[in-house]
Design a protein around this motif. Structure first.
Motif, PDB file in Angstrom:
ATOM      1  N   MET A  17      78.266  51.418  32.610  1.00  0.00           N
ATOM      2  CA  MET A  17      78.802  52.840  33.818  1.00  0.00           C
ATOM      3  C   MET A  17      78.735  53.943  32.878  1.00  0.00           C
ATOM      4  O   MET A  17      78.611  53.822  32.150  1.00  0.00           O
ATOM      5  CB  MET A  17      80.469  51.954  34.632  1.00  0.00           C
ATOM      6  CG  MET A  17      80.949  51.659  32.978  1.00  0.00           C
ATOM      7  SD  MET A  17      83.035  50.469  33.458  1.00  0.00           S
ATOM      8  CE  MET A  17      83.671  51.608  35.055  1.00  0.00           C
ATOM      9  N   PRO A  18      79.323  55.129  34.528  1.00  0.00           N
ATOM     10  CA  PRO A  18      79.237  56.780  33.156  1.00  0.00           C
ATOM     11  C   PRO A  18      80.405  56.416  32.894  1.00  0.00           C
ATOM     12  O   PRO A  18      81.510  55.371  32.695  1.00  0.00           O
ATOM     13  CB  PRO A  18      79.750  56.921  35.154  1.00  0.00           C
ATOM     14  CG  PRO A  18      79.005  55.938  35.809  1.00  0.00           C
ATOM     15  CD  PRO A  18      79.140  55.174  35.796  1.00  0.00           C
ATOM     16  N   VAL A  19      80.135  56.667  31.878  1.00  0.00           N
ATOM     17  CA  VAL A  19      81.202  56.801  30.557  1.00  0.00           C
ATOM     18  C   VAL A  19      82.574  57.772  30.771  1.00  0.00           C
ATOM     19  O   VAL A  19      83.183  57.168  30.443  1.00  0.00           O
ATOM     20  CB  VAL A  19      80.353  57.757  29.168  1.00  0.00           C
ATOM     21  CG1 VAL A  19      81.297  58.325  28.259  1.00  0.00           C
ATOM     22  CG2 VAL A  19      78.690  57.469  29.008  1.00  0.00           C
ATOM     23  N   LYS A  20      82.116  58.522  32.009  1.00  0.00           N
ATOM     24  CA  LYS A  20      83.594  58.918  32.570  1.00  0.00           C
ATOM     25  C   LYS A  20      84.429  58.101  32.334  1.00  0.00           C
ATOM     26  O   LYS A  20      85.382  58.077  32.501  1.00  0.00           O
ATOM     27  CB  LYS A  20      83.183  60.645  33.159  1.00  0.00           C
ATOM     28  CG  LYS A  20      84.396  60.976  34.258  1.00  0.00           C
ATOM     29  CD  LYS A  20      84.299  61.961  35.342  1.00  0.00           C
ATOM     30  CE  LYS A  20      83.715  62.897  34.065  1.00  0.00           C
ATOM     31  NZ  LYS A  20      84.140  64.525  35.222  1.00  0.00           N
ATOM     32  N   ASP A  21      83.652  57.230  33.883  1.00  0.00           N
ATOM     33  CA  ASP A  21      84.616  56.080  34.510  1.00  0.00           C
ATOM     34  C   ASP A  21      84.959  55.022  33.396  1.00  0.00           C
ATOM     35  O   ASP A  21      85.973  54.201  33.692  1.00  0.00           O
ATOM     36  CB  ASP A  21      83.772  55.729  35.310  1.00  0.00           C
ATOM     37  CG  ASP A  21      83.720  56.332  36.542  1.00  0.00           C
ATOM     38  OD1 ASP A  21      84.151  58.143  36.814  1.00  0.00           O
ATOM     39  OD2 ASP A  21      82.306  56.339  37.227  1.00  0.00           O
ATOM     40  N   LEU A  22      84.128  55.366  32.274  1.00  0.00           N
ATOM     41  CA  LEU A  22      84.594  53.866  31.282  1.00  0.00           C
ATOM     42  C   LEU A  22      85.251  54.095  30.326  1.00  0.00           C
ATOM     43  O   LEU A  22      86.891  53.798  29.933  1.00  0.00           O
ATOM     44  CB  LEU A  22      83.260  53.827  29.816  1.00  0.00           C
ATOM     45  CG  LEU A  22      83.904  52.627  29.142  1.00  0.00           C
ATOM     46  CD1 LEU A  22      83.795  51.530  29.225  1.00  0.00           C
ATOM     47  CD2 LEU A  22      82.336  52.807  27.817  1.00  0.00           C
ATOM     48  N   VAL A  23      85.375  55.979  29.932  1.00  0.00           N
ATOM     49  CA  VAL A  23      87.061  56.062  29.344  1.00  0.00           C
ATOM     50  C   VAL A  23      87.989  56.401  29.994  1.00  0.00           C
ATOM     51  O   VAL A  23      89.041  55.342  29.877  1.00  0.00           O
ATOM     52  CB  VAL A  23      86.194  57.811  28.712  1.00  0.00           C
ATOM     53  CG1 VAL A  23      88.073  57.757  27.915  1.00  0.00           C
ATOM     54  CG2 VAL A  23      85.838  57.390  27.508  1.00  0.00           C
ATOM     55  N   ARG A  24      88.147  56.426  30.868  1.00  0.00           N
ATOM     56  CA  ARG A  24      88.637  56.387  32.807  1.00  0.00           C
ATOM     57  C   ARG A  24      89.399  54.946  32.431  1.00  0.00           C
ATOM     58  O   ARG A  24      90.748  55.178  32.500  1.00  0.00           O
ATOM     59  CB  ARG A  24      89.338  56.837  33.879  1.00  0.00           C
ATOM     60  CG  ARG A  24      89.160  58.576  33.982  1.00  0.00           C
ATOM     61  CD  ARG A  24      88.550  58.406  35.479  1.00  0.00           C
ATOM     62  NE  ARG A  24      87.352  59.910  35.832  1.00  0.00           N
ATOM     63  CZ  ARG A  24      87.367  60.384  36.354  1.00  0.00           C
ATOM     64  NH1 ARG A  24      87.349  60.164  37.673  1.00  0.00           N
ATOM     65  NH2 ARG A  24      87.591  61.772  36.401  1.00  0.00           N
ATOM     66  N   SER A  25      89.208  53.431  32.452  1.00  0.00           N
ATOM     67  CA  SER A  25      89.074  52.435  32.421  1.00  0.00           C
ATOM     68  C   SER A  25      90.097  51.959  31.079  1.00  0.00           C
ATOM     69  O   SER A  25      90.548  50.511  31.403  1.00  0.00           O
ATOM     70  CB  SER A  25      88.184  51.183  32.553  1.00  0.00           C
ATOM     71  OG  SER A  25      87.259  51.838  31.610  1.00  0.00           O
ATOM     72  N   LEU A  26      89.801  52.337  30.364  1.00  0.00           N
ATOM     73  CA  LEU A  26      90.715  52.326  28.913  1.00  0.00           C
ATOM     74  C   LEU A  26      91.489  51.629  28.815  1.00  0.00           C
ATOM     75  O   LEU A  26      92.507  52.402  29.535  1.00  0.00           O
ATOM     76  CB  LEU A  26      90.138  52.923  27.643  1.00  0.00           C
ATOM     77  CG  LEU A  26      88.626  53.386  27.766  1.00  0.00           C
ATOM     78  CD1 LEU A  26      88.302  53.651  26.479  1.00  0.00           C
ATOM     79  CD2 LEU A  26      87.911  51.119  26.538  1.00  0.00           C
ATOM     80  N   ASP A  27      92.462  50.486  28.347  1.00  0.00           N
ATOM     81  CA  ASP A  27      93.888  49.887  28.067  1.00  0.00           C
ATOM     82  C   ASP A  27      94.308  49.041  27.069  1.00  0.00           C
ATOM     83  O   ASP A  27      93.503  48.485  26.903  1.00  0.00           O
ATOM     84  CB  ASP A  27      94.391  48.994  29.758  1.00  0.00           C
ATOM     85  CG  ASP A  27      95.648  48.868  29.683  1.00  0.00           C
ATOM     86  OD1 ASP A  27      96.443  49.646  29.138  1.00  0.00           O
ATOM     87  OD2 ASP A  27      96.048  47.524  30.619  1.00  0.00           O
ATOM     88  N   PRO A  28      94.962  49.973  26.244  1.00  0.00           N
ATOM     89  CA  PRO A  28      95.572  51.228  25.948  1.00  0.00           C
ATOM     90  C   PRO A  28      94.611  52.824  26.179  1.00  0.00           C
ATOM     91  O   PRO A  28      93.497  51.843  26.416  1.00  0.00           O
ATOM     92  CB  PRO A  28      96.309  50.987  24.710  1.00  0.00           C
ATOM     93  CG  PRO A  28      96.082  49.594  24.219  1.00  0.00           C
ATOM     94  CD  PRO A  28      94.809  49.366  24.801  1.00  0.00           C
ATOM     95  N   ALA A  29      95.330  53.751  26.728  1.00  0.00           N
ATOM     96  CA  ALA A  29      94.152  54.467  27.100  1.00  0.00           C
ATOM     97  C   ALA A  29      93.483  55.447  25.743  1.00  0.00           C
ATOM     98  O   ALA A  29      94.288  55.093  24.090  1.00  0.00           O
ATOM     99  CB  ALA A  29      94.969  56.023  27.087  1.00  0.00           C
ATOM    100  N   ALA A  30      92.394  56.405  25.089  1.00  0.00           N
ATOM    101  CA  ALA A  30      91.604  56.357  24.366  1.00  0.00           C
ATOM    102  C   ALA A  30      93.085  57.678  23.709  1.00  0.00           C
ATOM    103  O   ALA A  30      93.443  57.973  24.721  1.00  0.00           O
ATOM    104  CB  ALA A  30      90.273  57.030  24.854  1.00  0.00           C
ATOM    105  N   PRO A  31      92.065  57.990  23.158  1.00  0.00           N
ATOM    106  CA  PRO A  31      93.275  58.917  22.282  1.00  0.00           C
ATOM    107  C   PRO A  31      92.637  59.986  23.309  1.00  0.00           C
ATOM    108  O   PRO A  31      91.938  60.250  23.642  1.00  0.00           O
ATOM    109  CB  PRO A  31      92.752  59.062  20.912  1.00  0.00           C
ATOM    110  CG  PRO A  31      92.492  57.554  20.455  1.00  0.00           C
ATOM    111  CD  PRO A  31      91.171  57.475  21.630  1.00  0.00           C
TER     112      PRO A  31
END
Length: 522
Positions: free
Chosen positions: A309-323
């Motif tokens: 999946m697009p990296v932008k969407d992958l980072v948005r999906s992280l739980d807990p959120a990325a730094p």
């Protein structure tokens, strides 16, 4: 209990990973695909029996491993197989070309096609890549050709250093005058931003070693007798003369692969969109996904996770959120989107001269360099495979428009896009509107990951995501890397190599397509 790998996306990288896991490890893949089709951008769209290849996919690779993988699925075309030396080897077993097949009687066929593409500029055709032929000199004029030559010599003697943007990349290899004549306007049509704002890394990724000197050397080699070698390992990718192509377009390979994955015990679930990636202590533990048809939400657990999946969407999906800095870079990543307008025509106004008179042009695609048209490229699907067209007497073309999701062009209703395509084909002298029988519109978002925006800070994202030991980024959007199809496949293969060998480092994934021979010895 068998281990599970959750794979996000059923494109070339995702399906390659699924098949490789099933045949080389004890890990069982579970593929989550947000659409109901296989292949991602490499899928084939069937419109009333007329097939569309989104973006055009030449099946060519300098990797023996990839070519063997393709030919394990589709047999080489019988009629042309004897004319070309394969020129491939396999490091793990002798390279094998499966029994040849006749495309008239079998569908599981990989055709051998000759490459032809040209530039349409000033309502005339120019060779692509440009050649120093009599025809080119005649069309440009002796004076303009001489200026291009002097400009190239100047760039060769005094290259721009450091080479930071795409404009400098092109000028160093082709000279300033040729850059302004043939590269600048088309490249900016594709990306929608000035070449000065695009990283030189894009040129290194896509154009690689191509230059005027390489093109002239290639012309000289063509004039000498030689054995026709399908592998073309000593040829720049942009200069290849032959490529493989599935009888019914690229999607045929991925539909076949999906079927093999299911038969071997893997799962492929369609219409599932990933919403959350849960992680604990640098390990991804599960993904939440929602079914776009039923609205059902499910959690899928696993030991390994592959993301295309697009990296932008992958980072948005992280739980807990990325730094916060990682989120900032991810939000600044940009993409270029894509619209194809398919036109079914009785005939084209363009033709080539032959002994028997004028004949249908043989180009796979044509680069539309004209500044008075929005269309960027034109595919002729008959020339990719005659079996892509329901009635081979008709000409089936695809007009490619580059845009940004949500902009004016993207928002145009289908009827307006069809009208724009008809108007531009008439003005460019390519198609008479009276000859158009039917048309369709296909939109594809996030087709091209861009090398501008926050891309210069992408290493921050890579360092963070590589820290998850069981998460593998593969494929074009998965790595935000303008990969060819074979490179996307190789990233998946290397990821499975790592799992099978217990390797945790990710450097070899990111190195795919940075070495000239794709990690094989010359």
């Amino acid at each position: 209990m068998p281990r599970t790998a959750v794979i996000i996306g059923a494109g070339p990288a995702g399906l390659t990973a699924a098949y490789e896991l099933l045949t080389r490890t004890d890990v069982v893949p579970l593929v989550l695909e947000r659409s109901d089709q296989m292949g991602g951008i490499s899928r084939t769209v069937n419109y009333k029996g007329n097939r569309i290849d989104i973006g055009g996919h030449r099946f060519f690779s300098k990797s023996d491993r990839v070519v063997q993988w393709w030919l394990d699925r589709l047999s080489l075309e019988q009629s042309n197989g004897s004319k070309l030396h394969l020129g491939y080897q396999n490091q793990s077993r002798p390279f094998e070309a499966p029994g040849s097949a006749d495309p008239e009687s079998s569908d599981s066929v990989m055709l051998i096609r000759s490459r032809k593409s040209r530039i349409y500029f000033r309502r005339r055709f120019f060779d692509y890549p440009l050649s120093l032929s009599v025809d080119t000199i005649r069309k440009l004029g002796l004076f303009q050709t001489a200026l291009i030559g002097m400009s190239y010599c100047k760039s060769a003697m005094f290259p721009i250093k450091p080479e930071e943007n795409l404009e400098q990349f092109f000028i160093n290899r082709f000279g300033r005058r040729l850059y302004h004549t043939f590269f600048k306007s088309y490249t900016e049509k594709v990306w929608g931003v000035p070449c000065q704002e695009i990283s030189a890394e894009w040129g290194a990724q896509r154009v690689k070693g191509l230059s005027i000197m390489k093109a002239l050397t290639h012309m000289a080699k063509q004039a000498m007798p030689k054995k026709k070698d399908l592998s073309q390992k000593d040829v720049e990718t942009s200069l290849i003369e032959w490529f493989l192509y599935p009888k019914f377009g690229p999607g045929q390979v991925w539909e076949e692969t999906a079927e093999l994955v299911r038969k071997k015990g893997g799962q492929i679930l369609t219409n599932w969109k990933v919403g959350k990636l849960h992680h604990v202590d640098n390990q991804v533990t599960a993904v939440d996904a929602v079914n776009s048809e039923s609205g059902e939400t499910r959690t899928f657990e696993g030991e390994y996770f592959f993301s295309t999946m697009p990296v932008k969407d992958l980072v948005r999906s992280l739980d807990p959120a990325a730094p916060a800095p990682v989120c900032e870079v991810a939000e600044g990543l940009m993409y270029r989107d894509f619209i194809t307008v398919g036109l079914l025509c009785k005939s084209l106004k363009l033709s080539d001269a032959a002994a028997s008179g004028k004949v249908r042009i043989k180009d796979n695609w044509i680069y539309i360099q004209e500044p008075d048209a929005l269309v960027g490229r034109l595919q002729i699907f008959n020339n990719w495979s005659p079996y892509m067209v329901a009635n081979p007497e008709h000409t089936w073309i695809g007009l490619e428009y580059f845009c940004n999701e949500g902009d004016e062009l993207w928002r145009k209703p289908d009827d307006d896009m069809k009208a724009l395509a008809r108007d531009e084909m008439q003005r460019l002298g390519i198609v008479d509107p009276a000859e158009i029988l039917d048309s369709t519109v296909i939109r594809m978002e996030k087709t091209y990951p861009a090398y501008f925006g926050s891309y210069d800070r992408f290493p921050e994202i890579r360092r963070y995501l590589d820290g998850f030991g069981n998460l593998f980024l593969v494929g074009r959007n998965g790595m935000h890397k303008y990969n060819n199809q074979d490179h996307s496949m190789l990233t998946a293969m290397v990821a499975v190599d790592n799992i099978a060998s217990g390797i945790t480092a990710k450097e070899n994934l990111w190195a795919v397509n940075t070495e000239q021979e794709y990690h094989e010895q010359k």
